[in-house]
Design a protein around this motif. Structure first.
Motif: not given
Length: 310
Positions: A254-277
């Motif tokens: 239906v939909t696809s994409g990519h994002t970059t995980s947080v490189p450093s700091g308290q949330n390092q390694g976290q990734y997040r994205f939003s999409v309407a469905l």
């Protein structure tokens, strides 16, 4: 990571009695030269030993973090869910009881542990978590690699629960001692020698997994906000969403994409994205590289079924 805090005083929390026994055994293990922390053997190939597996923080969730085993790509790895944990037990005991007694929300995950008659947990001011469990928790016949993963499943869950509850110093190394009926010289699943302090082995956890949505959950009003974790901060995460309610050999993306995980700091390694469905049933998959036109189920590190409501 959380801001540096003074080293906490000795804390002991226990289930069904046994706190004094655990404390005495821990003292016996550490008084004449503390054992060196060890990592479980049998690490899956192809995962860098320098991968980062940050501890959960006390702000992560009000639910208990529990790790499970799951098959993906070229092996079996550890994945995490957040679960409601009723009862009056301490945070570590609650999470471990869920790990040993409950079923994962995601049907693709599993656990070789059995519900134990006895379980106790204690935490010392030196960031040592001691878990004492009855031998019936190991009443499963598993191979060597699964036994190693199961022990690390306990190490990850115990340390995650303690960190999420804020009862350890997350800025210091966390170690876990596993006892069986109060003894240190036992074999877990008749495979893994216990008796040494253990730490998280980064080779055992999945390099990429989905935190939200959890399997089987609903996202209201046609909007999905997904987030997850990768053990390589700053890496690109590719994602695809397909219909799960279209019965074909290969459901269209239906939909696809990519994002970059947080490189450093308290949330390092976290990734997040939003999409309407639009309303419907879907499956979200995440990948370490662009899946292109290939079979997504063969390349995904994690997948979650979810529903979008009106």
């Amino acid at each position: 990571m959380a801001a540096s805090r003074p080293r906490p005083r000795l804390r002991r929390v226990a289930l069904a009695g046994g706190a004094a026994l655990v404390a005495v055994l821990l003292a016996a293990c550490t008084a004449s030269g503390q054992p060196q922390p060890t990592m479980a053997a049998g690490a899956s190939p192809g995962i860098s030993a320098s991968a980062s597996v940050p501890l959960e923080t006390s702000q992560t969730s009000t639910k208990s973090p529990v790790y499970w085993l799951g098959r993906a790509r070229n092996g079996v790895y550890l994945y995490r869910e957040f679960r409601d944990a009723p009862g009056s037990d301490n945070a570590v005991a609650k999470a471990l009881r869920l790990m040993m007694s409950a079923k994962p929300l995601d049907p693709n995950l599993f656990s070789p542990w059995q519900s134990p008659k006895k379980l106790a947990a204690s935490i010392s001011g030196t960031n040592v978590i001691t878990v004492d469990v009855s031998s019936d928790a190991f009443n499963s016949s598993v191979d060597e690699q699964t036994a190693q993963l199961a022990v690390q499943q306990l190490v990850y869950t115990a340390s995650a629960a303690a960190a999420s509850a804020g009862v350890i110093d997350s800025d210091q190394p966390v170690q876990v001692m596993l006892l069986v009926d109060g003894r240190t010289d036992q074999l877990a699943f008749n495979r893994v020698q216990l008796g040494q302090l253990m730490q998280r082995d980064p080779a055992m956890v999945a390099p990429m997994w989905i935190i939200d949505p959890q399997a089987g959950t609903s996202s209201p009003h046609g909007q999905l906000t997904a987030d997850g974790r990768t053990t390589t901060p700053g890496s690109v995460v590719y994602w695809q969403i397909s219909r799960a309610d279209i019965k074909t050999d290969k459901a269209p993306v239906v939909t696809s994409g990519h994002t970059t995980s947080v490189p450093s700091g308290q949330n390092q390694g976290q990734y997040r994205f939003s999409v309407a469905l639009p309303p419907g049933k879907y499956v979200l998959r995440v990948f370490p590289s662009d899946p292109g036109a290939g079979d997504p189920t063969a390349l995904a590190w994690d997948s979650k079924d979810f529903t979008v409501t009106r």
